[in-house]
Design a protein around this motif. Structure first.
Motif, mmCIF file in Angstrom:
data_model
loop_
_atom_site.group_PDB
_atom_site.id
_atom_site.type_symbol
_atom_site.label_atom_id
_atom_site.label_comp_id
_atom_site.label_asym_id
_atom_site.label_seq_id
_atom_site.Cartn_x
_atom_site.Cartn_y
_atom_site.Cartn_z
ATOM 1 N N LEU A 72 0.831 -1.213 0.000
ATOM 2 C CA LEU A 72 0.000 0.000 0.000
ATOM 3 C C LEU A 72 0.863 1.260 0.000
ATOM 4 O O LEU A 72 0.609 2.208 -0.750
ATOM 5 C CB LEU A 72 -0.909 0.013 1.233
ATOM 6 N N ALA A 73 1.892 1.250 0.832
ATOM 7 C CA ALA A 73 2.741 2.435 0.936
ATOM 8 C C ALA A 73 3.488 2.678 -0.362
ATOM 9 O O ALA A 73 3.505 3.803 -0.885
ATOM 10 C CB ALA A 73 3.721 2.264 2.100
ATOM 11 N N THR A 74 4.083 1.617 -0.911
ATOM 12 C CA THR A 74 4.817 1.778 -2.166
ATOM 13 C C THR A 74 3.875 2.194 -3.282
ATOM 14 O O THR A 74 4.200 3.052 -4.105
ATOM 15 C CB THR A 74 5.520 0.460 -2.540
ATOM 16 N N SER A 98 1.156 3.919 -3.004
ATOM 17 C CA SER A 98 0.813 5.340 -2.872
ATOM 18 C C SER A 98 1.929 6.218 -3.414
ATOM 19 O O SER A 98 1.679 7.228 -4.073
ATOM 20 C CB SER A 98 0.562 5.688 -1.407
ATOM 21 N N ILE A 103 -4.159 8.613 1.545
ATOM 22 C CA ILE A 103 -3.138 8.505 0.500
ATOM 23 C C ILE A 103 -1.888 9.274 0.921
ATOM 24 O O ILE A 103 -0.767 8.771 0.829
ATOM 25 C CB ILE A 103 -3.657 9.064 -0.842
ATOM 26 N N MET A 119 0.015 7.443 3.594
ATOM 27 C CA MET A 119 0.715 6.270 3.079
ATOM 28 C C MET A 119 1.951 6.679 2.266
ATOM 29 O O MET A 119 2.989 6.029 2.336
ATOM 30 C CB MET A 119 -0.226 5.421 2.209
ATOM 31 N N VAL A 120 1.827 7.749 1.494
ATOM 32 C CA VAL A 120 2.988 8.221 0.730
ATOM 33 C C VAL A 120 4.112 8.606 1.691
ATOM 34 O O VAL A 120 5.275 8.232 1.500
ATOM 35 C CB VAL A 120 2.612 9.419 -0.168
ATOM 36 N N TYR A 179 5.669 5.600 3.128
ATOM 37 C CA TYR A 179 6.574 4.994 2.148
ATOM 38 C C TYR A 179 7.902 5.736 2.131
ATOM 39 O O TYR A 179 8.977 5.129 2.169
ATOM 40 C CB TYR A 179 5.942 5.003 0.757
ATOM 41 N N TYR A 181 9.814 2.956 4.254
ATOM 42 C CA TYR A 181 10.132 1.896 3.302
ATOM 43 C C TYR A 181 11.117 2.329 2.224
ATOM 44 O O TYR A 181 12.071 1.626 1.926
ATOM 45 C CB TYR A 181 8.840 1.395 2.633
ATOM 46 N N LEU A 235 12.644 5.212 -6.551
ATOM 47 C CA LEU A 235 11.225 5.562 -6.556
ATOM 48 C C LEU A 235 10.934 6.628 -5.499
ATOM 49 O O LEU A 235 10.152 7.558 -5.736
ATOM 50 C CB LEU A 235 10.360 4.322 -6.300
#
Lengths: 356, 303
Positions: A61-63, A65, B103, B106-107, B110, B114, B120
């Motif tokens: 989900l994070a990637t 987004s 959204i 979550m961004v 990320y 992550y 990316l």
């Protein structure tokens, strides 16, 4: 990409999961025995790593987004282009050099962006010329001159300018500011009218000019320029400032010798971000600038329309895709323009090492 | 006579010389100029607020302003209120926040948890920066191109919300990212050491720690997009009545009400115009205060 390393410990729950890496070098956390070297989560050195299902979903989900945002910018360009191509093919005027923008009749499209581009650029540059020195002064005042106690509330006041909706700036500009500066505008026209920037304009409504619009726009981009410049100036190494003071420099000399060279690049990119904002400003300009059939002469006392104000002014009544597409083509040019200015600003800011 | 003077003069030049008049003058001028720059910025702020308050106060103190719409009133008739526009502004803002917040968070997760350092992630950061600079009119045109031209859907409040999402998203990402970054790594590592999966660590440890700042950022972003006029102008038509249906039909909002009433040359029009302006500023101010209060309430408890 680094492995998501989540240790389940030796007495793991035994949930089904992939085994990831087999090294047992890192400390395995166990009750009672504090790990001598806690596994840094980002580097994937932990032993006996399980990736839980929840982890995979969450990571996905994070990637996703993140990728979504990247795709979004591409999609904006792509979809605007798709909509812009059909009317461009049926355009009876040169898109880049024509000065008329008539897209109301889908069977007879005549639209060119030259005047829109010229007005947009002139009003933005004028706003920037006004806002840059003031923004610099404010940023230096707040970081170097104002007492620490009041610097924050003062900064908050300047930020408040950014919270005022642009439509309210527009109304204020047309109904309050324009009449107030009209004598000054007339004086400029009378004394410097021989210069093309100050020659009498092509609109009848007093004050509905690039001149008024530029001043309002300058007020609107001031908080952007100030906020980023402030952040950069604040990062001036304390040691450099103190060294300059120890050499006997006055406050001004400290600013000139340490703060300014350090923050110059950040200030330039802050101004470019302000320019990007000015290029795309819509409603304030739509309200202030008077529409005129006359072509733009380059004078500050002309009316006209920018990309954004033209689109906002005419778009609501459109009901066919071709006419809408003509305006979308203008919007696409605006998008590319702001993209370039913003990307350049980020590039400068990235090189200067300061983050905004 | 001259010998006494010579005797009183010190043999070496003084260690510290005074600051010359020229340097003093330049320093003084610079200080004055910078203070002046700050005062110049306050002039439009005070002037704008004074204008809006003095022109609009008459309309908003009327008893019907906060509870009635303009349904059935003629342009020149006094009375009615901005209830329909307030509802529209809040509804569109709320729908936008519901879409943009998850959204955006979550961004940010990320970027911080992550993707750190990957290609990316760099591309995402760059694109978020670019998105910050996308003019509101371009966002509106994009939604128009996809939603109305290609999908053939009618103009609606939902389309407005989608355009606002584009404007709100980068602000949410930036503020959340900043808040997540200042969560100490010790907390994450302690959680991993106890065998807590990464996603649970993020949800139960990282986010609650950063929650205070995140909420502030989200509410501030929301306050910012509610004043946007370009999307409502293009993507939905004005209605003088109350409409709760975001999927279709006309819907008012405060900025839209202002652009419509601007074309109304009567006294009633001017009252409504400035009344809507003061209402919009009030709502934005309330949201900003709310952000401050939320950040106080949800701040992690420190002993």
């Amino acid at each position: 990409m680094s492995d998501p390393t989540v240790t389940d410990g030796p007495t793991g729950t035994g949930e089904p999961g992939d085994r990831w890496g087999g090294s047992v070098s890192a400390a395995v956390p166990e009750a009672g025995i504090p790990p001598t070297e806690p596994p840094p989560p980002e580097e994937g050195t932990a032993g006996a790593t399980f990736v839980q299902r929840g982890d995979r979903i969450f990571r996905f989900l994070a990637t996703g987004s993140g990728a979504f945002v990247v795709a979004l910018i591409g999609a904006i360009g792509l979809f605007l282009l798709i909509q812009a191509v059909p009317p461009l093919l049926q355009n009876n005027a040169n898109f880049l050099t024509s000065r008329q923008f008539e897209a109301g009749d889908p069977n007879n499209l005549h639209f060119g962006i030259l005047d829109l581009l010229l007005v947009t650029v002139e009003v933005s540059i004028f706003a920037l010329v006004l806002a840059m020195p003031v923004g610099l002064g404010i940023a230096l005042f707040l970081t170097q001159y104002a007492p620490a106690k009041v610097a924050r509330p003062f900064g908050y006041l300047v930020d408040l300018l950014a919270a005022v909706p642009s439509i309210i700036f527009g109304l204020w500009g047309l109904f309050v500011l324009a009449p107030a500066i009209q004598p000054f505008a007339l004086w400029l026209q009378n004394t410097l009218g021989w210069f093309f920037l100050f020659s009498p304009g092509n609109v009848q409504i007093a004050g509905a000019t690039v001149f008024t619009a530029g001043i309002v726009l300058a007020v609107m981009i001031l908080p952007i320029i100030t906020a980023i410049s402030r952040e950069v100036f604040q990062r001036t190494p304390r040691t450099q400032i103190e060294a300059a003071l120890a050499l006997g420099a006055t406050k001004w000399e400290v600013v000139r010798m340490t703060v300014w060279p350090f923050g110059r690049a950040g200030y330039v990119s802050a101004s470019m971000l302000g320019l990007g904002r000015a290029l795309g400003e819509t409603i304030a300009l739509m309200i202030i600038l008077a529409a005129t059939p006359a072509i733009f002469t380059g004078s500050l006392f002309d009316g006209g329309a920018t990309f954004a104000s033209k689109i906002a002014l005419s778009f609501a009544e459109l009901n066919n895709n071709l006419s809408a597409g003509a305006f979308i083509a203008a919007g696409l040019v605006l998008f590319v323009l702001t993209f370039l200015v913003n990307a350049a600003a980020r590039w400068v800011i990235g090189r200067s090492g300061a983050k905004a | 006579m001259s010998t006494t003077v010579d005797l009183e003069k010190s043999a070496t030049a003084p260690t510290f010389t005074g600051i010359s008049a020229g340097r003093k003058a330049r320093n003084g001028v610079a200080t004055v100029l910078m203070t002046l720059a700050f005062l110049i910025a306050l002039v439009p702020l005070v002037w704008v607020i004074w204008t809006v308050v003095s022109q609009g106060i008459a309309a908003v103190v009327s008893s019907t302003w906060w509870s009635q719409s303009l349904n059935g009133l003629l342009a020149r008739q006094e009375g009615g209120g901005a209830y329909h526009a307030i509802i529209g502004t809040l509804l569109q803002g709320l729908v936008c926040a519901v879409i943009a917040t998850p959204i955006g968070i979550m961004v940010a997760i990320y970027l911080v948890e992550y993707g750190a350092g990957t290609r990316l992630a760099r591309a995402t950061t760059f694109m978020v920066d670019i998105l910050t600079g996308v003019p509101s009119i371009v966002a509106a045109l994009f939604v128009y191109a996809v939603w109305i031209s290609i999908f053939g859907l009618p103009r609606s409040a939902l389309a407005v919300s989608l355009a606002l999402v584009l404007l709100m998203l980068p602000v949410v990402v930036r503020s959340t990212e900043e808040m997540l970054r200042i969560v100490p790594d010790d907390l994450r590592e302690a959680s991993y050491a106890l065998g807590v999966p990464k996603w649970k660590t993020i949800v139960k440890i990282v986010i609650p720690t950063a929650l205070s700042g995140m909420l502030t950022g989200i509410v501030l972003a929301l306050a910012r997009v509610m004043g946007e006029t370009a999307p409502v102008l293009i993507l939905v038509a004005y209605a003088p009545y109350i409409n709760f249906d975001i999927f279709g039909g006309n819907m008012a909002s405060l900025p839209l009400m202002m652009t419509v009433e601007r074309a109304n040359p009567t006294d009633a029009g001017a009252d409504r115009l400035w009344g809507a302006a003061i209402t919009l500023i009030l709502i934005i101010t309330i949201f900003q205060l709310l952000a401050a209060v939320l950040s106080k309430i949800t701040a992690p408890k420190t002993k």
